[in-house]
Design a protein around this motif. Structure first.
Motif, PDB file in Angstrom:
ATOM      1  N   ARG A 104       6.364  -1.715  10.445  1.00 31.78           N
ATOM      2  CA  ARG A 104       5.804  -1.748   9.025  1.00 31.78           C
ATOM      3  C   ARG A 104       4.431  -1.614   9.163  1.00 31.78           C
ATOM      4  NH1 ARG A 104       8.299  -4.614   4.596  1.00 31.78           N
ATOM      5  NH2 ARG A 104       6.298  -3.958   3.271  1.00 31.78           N
ATOM      6  N   LEU A 105       3.622  -2.091  10.288  1.00 37.70           N
ATOM      7  CA  LEU A 105       2.121  -1.901  10.623  1.00 37.70           C
ATOM      8  C   LEU A 105       2.173  -0.522  11.095  1.00 37.70           C
ATOM      9  CD1 LEU A 105      -0.504  -2.840  10.873  1.00 37.70           C
ATOM     10  CD2 LEU A 105       0.110  -3.677  13.224  1.00 37.70           C
ATOM     11  N   ARG A 106       2.870   0.051  12.011  1.00 37.22           N
ATOM     12  CA  ARG A 106       2.986   1.387  12.367  1.00 37.22           C
ATOM     13  C   ARG A 106       3.021   2.244  11.422  1.00 37.22           C
ATOM     14  NH1 ARG A 106       5.900   0.938  16.516  1.00 37.22           N
ATOM     15  NH2 ARG A 106       8.032   1.227  15.485  1.00 37.22           N
ATOM     16  N   PHE A 155       0.912  -1.222  -0.117  1.00 34.54           N
ATOM     17  CA  PHE A 155      -0.028   0.042   0.011  1.00 34.54           C
ATOM     18  C   PHE A 155       0.826   1.177   0.168  1.00 34.54           C
ATOM     19  CE2 PHE A 155      -3.052  -3.023   1.918  1.00 34.54           C
ATOM     20  CZ  PHE A 155      -3.988  -3.046   1.066  1.00 34.54           C
ATOM     21  N   THR A 156       1.002   1.742  -1.301  1.00 37.85           N
ATOM     22  CA  THR A 156       1.731   3.024  -1.382  1.00 37.85           C
ATOM     23  C   THR A 156       0.919   4.098  -1.102  1.00 37.85           C
ATOM     24  OG1 THR A 156       1.182   3.229  -3.540  1.00 37.85           O
ATOM     25  CG2 THR A 156       3.520   2.047  -3.215  1.00 37.85           C
ATOM     26  N   ASP A 157       1.488   5.202  -0.899  1.00 39.89           N
ATOM     27  CA  ASP A 157       0.504   6.649  -0.608  1.00 39.89           C
ATOM     28  C   ASP A 157      -0.405   6.706  -1.986  1.00 39.89           C
ATOM     29  OD1 ASP A 157       1.694   6.919   1.968  1.00 39.89           O
ATOM     30  OD2 ASP A 157       2.794   8.733   1.139  1.00 39.89           O
ATOM     31  N   GLN A 158       0.190   6.335  -3.044  1.00 36.54           N
ATOM     32  CA  GLN A 158      -0.758   6.407  -4.109  1.00 36.54           C
ATOM     33  C   GLN A 158      -2.020   5.522  -4.178  1.00 36.54           C
ATOM     34  OE1 GLN A 158       2.550   6.245  -4.378  1.00 36.54           O
ATOM     35  NE2 GLN A 158       3.004   8.188  -5.179  1.00 36.54           N
ATOM     36  N   HIS A 159      -1.550   4.262  -3.467  1.00 33.36           N
ATOM     37  CA  HIS A 159      -2.574   3.287  -3.364  1.00 33.36           C
ATOM     38  C   HIS A 159      -3.842   3.769  -2.400  1.00 33.36           C
ATOM     39  CE1 HIS A 159      -3.408  -1.335  -3.414  1.00 33.36           C
ATOM     40  NE2 HIS A 159      -4.519  -0.625  -3.680  1.00 33.36           N
ATOM     41  N   LEU A 160      -3.006   4.407  -1.380  1.00 34.46           N
ATOM     42  CA  LEU A 160      -4.109   4.726  -0.028  1.00 34.46           C
ATOM     43  C   LEU A 160      -4.882   5.544  -0.442  1.00 34.46           C
ATOM     44  CD1 LEU A 160      -1.455   4.790   2.971  1.00 34.46           C
ATOM     45  CD2 LEU A 160      -3.069   2.780   2.336  1.00 34.46           C
ATOM     46  N   SER A 161      -4.327   6.511  -1.149  1.00 35.74           N
ATOM     47  CA  SER A 161      -5.245   7.870  -1.846  1.00 35.74           C
ATOM     48  C   SER A 161      -6.174   7.284  -2.721  1.00 35.74           C
ATOM     49  CB  SER A 161      -4.276   8.605  -2.543  1.00 35.74           C
ATOM     50  OG  SER A 161      -5.063   9.838  -3.083  1.00 35.74           O
ATOM     51  N   LEU A 162      -5.855   6.185  -3.639  1.00 35.40           N
ATOM     52  CA  LEU A 162      -7.176   5.455  -4.349  1.00 35.40           C
ATOM     53  C   LEU A 162      -7.929   4.762  -3.633  1.00 35.40           C
ATOM     54  CD1 LEU A 162      -5.239   4.450  -7.632  1.00 35.40           C
ATOM     55  CD2 LEU A 162      -6.980   5.844  -7.557  1.00 35.40           C
ATOM     56  N   ALA A 189      -0.336   2.239   9.190  1.00 32.35           N
ATOM     57  CA  ALA A 189      -1.167   2.863  10.021  1.00 32.35           C
ATOM     58  C   ALA A 189      -1.364   4.502  10.159  1.00 32.35           C
ATOM     59  CB  ALA A 189      -1.497   2.404  11.548  1.00 32.35           C
ATOM     60  N   GLU A 190       0.037   4.719  10.181  1.00 35.33           N
ATOM     61  CA  GLU A 190       0.161   6.281  10.249  1.00 35.33           C
ATOM     62  C   GLU A 190      -0.072   6.838   8.846  1.00 35.33           C
ATOM     63  OE1 GLU A 190       4.246   6.617  11.501  1.00 35.33           O
ATOM     64  OE2 GLU A 190       3.792   6.448  13.425  1.00 35.33           O
ATOM     65  N   ARG A 191       0.352   6.272   7.786  1.00 42.65           N
ATOM     66  CA  ARG A 191       0.085   6.598   6.327  1.00 42.65           C
ATOM     67  C   ARG A 191      -1.254   6.661   6.053  1.00 42.65           C
ATOM     68  NH1 ARG A 191       1.770   4.115   2.464  1.00 42.65           N
ATOM     69  NH2 ARG A 191       2.452   2.285   3.668  1.00 42.65           N
ATOM     70  N   ALA A 192      -2.029   5.464   6.522  1.00 47.02           N
ATOM     71  CA  ALA A 192      -3.595   5.503   6.229  1.00 47.02           C
ATOM     72  C   ALA A 192      -4.296   6.373   6.825  1.00 47.02           C
ATOM     73  CB  ALA A 192      -4.003   4.167   6.769  1.00 47.02           C
ATOM     74  N   GLU A 193      -3.835   6.952   7.902  1.00 46.53           N
ATOM     75  CA  GLU A 193      -4.788   8.120   8.852  1.00 46.53           C
ATOM     76  C   GLU A 193      -4.742   9.364   7.741  1.00 46.53           C
ATOM     77  OE1 GLU A 193      -3.152   8.615  12.853  1.00 46.53           O
ATOM     78  OE2 GLU A 193      -4.806   7.601  13.594  1.00 46.53           O
ATOM     79  N   LYS A 194      -3.742   9.607   6.954  1.00 40.88           N
ATOM     80  CA  LYS A 194      -3.457  10.833   6.304  1.00 40.88           C
ATOM     81  C   LYS A 194      -4.460  10.802   5.256  1.00 40.88           C
ATOM     82  CE  LYS A 194       1.325  11.094   7.011  1.00 40.88           C
ATOM     83  NZ  LYS A 194       2.701  11.018   6.324  1.00 40.88           N
ATOM     84  N   TYR A 195      -5.441   9.378   4.935  1.00 41.35           N
ATOM     85  CA  TYR A 195      -6.246   9.499   3.788  1.00 41.35           C
ATOM     86  C   TYR A 195      -7.451   9.074   4.585  1.00 41.35           C
ATOM     87  CZ  TYR A 195      -2.093   9.682   0.856  1.00 41.35           C
ATOM     88  OH  TYR A 195      -0.998  10.042   0.271  1.00 41.35           O
ATOM     89  N   PHE A 243       1.009  -4.756  21.784  1.00 40.07           N
ATOM     90  CA  PHE A 243       0.623  -4.400  20.459  1.00 40.07           C
ATOM     91  C   PHE A 243       0.022  -2.968  20.501  1.00 40.07           C
ATOM     92  CE2 PHE A 243      -2.886  -4.454  17.239  1.00 40.07           C
ATOM     93  CZ  PHE A 243      -1.833  -4.851  16.108  1.00 40.07           C
ATOM     94  N   LEU A 244      -0.722  -2.946  21.227  1.00 39.21           N
ATOM     95  CA  LEU A 244      -1.671  -1.606  21.449  1.00 39.21           C
ATOM     96  C   LEU A 244      -0.682  -0.417  21.487  1.00 39.21           C
ATOM     97  CD1 LEU A 244      -5.150  -2.298  22.939  1.00 39.21           C
ATOM     98  CD2 LEU A 244      -4.607  -1.911  20.370  1.00 39.21           C
ATOM     99  N   VAL A 245       0.363  -0.511  22.439  1.00 41.42           N
ATOM    100  CA  VAL A 245       1.213   0.512  22.939  1.00 41.42           C
ATOM    101  C   VAL A 245       1.994   0.795  21.579  1.00 41.42           C
ATOM    102  CG1 VAL A 245       3.158   1.211  24.256  1.00 41.42           C
ATOM    103  CG2 VAL A 245       1.368  -0.021  25.308  1.00 41.42           C
ATOM    104  N   GLU A 246       2.675  -0.302  20.882  1.00 41.65           N
ATOM    105  CA  GLU A 246       3.422   0.067  19.686  1.00 41.65           C
ATOM    106  C   GLU A 246       2.816   0.412  18.480  1.00 41.65           C
ATOM    107  OE1 GLU A 246       5.200  -3.961  19.467  1.00 41.65           O
ATOM    108  OE2 GLU A 246       6.687  -3.480  20.991  1.00 41.65           O
ATOM    109  N   VAL A 247       1.623   0.187  18.345  1.00 38.41           N
ATOM    110  CA  VAL A 247       0.878   0.598  17.206  1.00 38.41           C
ATOM    111  C   VAL A 247      -0.464   1.253  17.690  1.00 38.41           C
ATOM    112  CG1 VAL A 247      -0.030  -0.012  14.920  1.00 38.41           C
ATOM    113  CG2 VAL A 247       1.439  -1.436  16.005  1.00 38.41           C
ATOM    114  N   PRO A 248      -0.496   2.738  18.187  1.00 38.41           N
ATOM    115  CA  PRO A 248      -1.381   3.291  18.656  1.00 38.41           C
ATOM    116  C   PRO A 248      -2.369   3.697  17.864  1.00 38.41           C
ATOM    117  CG  PRO A 248       0.517   4.710  18.699  1.00 38.41           C
ATOM    118  CD  PRO A 248       0.892   3.252  18.300  1.00 38.41           C
ATOM    119  N   GLU A 249      -2.263   3.924  16.480  1.00 40.25           N
ATOM    120  CA  GLU A 249      -3.107   4.171  15.385  1.00 40.25           C
ATOM    121  C   GLU A 249      -4.295   3.017  15.281  1.00 40.25           C
ATOM    122  OE1 GLU A 249       0.495   6.009  15.027  1.00 40.25           O
ATOM    123  OE2 GLU A 249       0.036   3.823  14.942  1.00 40.25           O
TER     124      GLU A 249
END
Length: 187
Positions: A67-69, A16-23, A72-78, A107-113
């Motif tokens: 990688r998951l974090r 999931f690149t940023d372009q893919h997330l945008s789409l 999740a951070e990039r996905a929030e931008k979209y 897990f929840l501490v490491e990936v708060p998003e």
């Protein structure tokens, strides 16, 4: 929702690149569902050669938490949410129960998003270990998740309830067990 699994986390380059997330966002999706095999084996071999539909034994996605974090951070931008299918096997003994609860909290501490976690029955062994074991594991994980973050959405998904799973009779007899789960948990 869009679906992912081991590909996003274990491939050399992000699926999931940023372009893919945008789409994905542009076409009206609001979430990406991602499978996660928890465990404390931070140095274990990644579960990249596991056949579809099979739970890897002795492996973990823990090496891919960063990688998951990042996803999740990039996905929030979209305005996309990462929904985790948390695929934890029923713990065999009290030591593993404590380790599973600690892994869930970490897990929840490491990936708060991450805001939504789904506990899928068949992926957590309900057809092999029985409904009673799955309910017990859901209760254990729900308690650990809510101790870590009160605003997490935890959902128990009884996927095999309508199937011809060997435990079909057990579903009818034990659905009342869900009343003993944390009331914030959805079913």
């Amino acid at each position: 929702a869009a679906w992912a699994f081991s590909g996003e986390l274990t491939t050399p380059a992000p699926v999931f690149t940023d372009q893919h997330l945008s789409l994905i966002s542009h076409y009206g999706y609001d979430a990406i569902w991602l499978g996660w095999y928890p465990g404390s084996e931070a140095n274990s071999e990644p579960p990249t050669r596991t056949m579809p539909g099979r739970t890897p034994v002795g492996t973990s996605y823990r090496p891919f938490t960063s990688r998951l974090r990042d996803l999740a951070e990039r996905a929030e931008k979209y305005d996309l949410q990462i929904v985790i299918l948390y695929l934890a096997p029923h713990p065999a003994d009290e030591t593993r129960r404590r380790a599973m609860a600690e892994d869930a909290k970490r897990f929840l501490v490491e990936v708060p998003e991450v805001k939504t976690i789904v506990l899928l029955d068949e992926a957590m062994g309900s057809t092999r270990k029985g409904v009673e074991a799955w309910v017990d594991t859901c209760n254990l994980l729900t308690k650990a998740f809510y101790e870590t973050r009160r605003n997490i959405d935890v959902v128990a998904w009884a996927y095999t309830r309508q199937s011809n799973a060997p435990d079909q009779q057990g579903w009818s007899e034990r659905l009342g067990k869900f009343a003993s789960l944390d009331p914030r948990m959805a079913f």
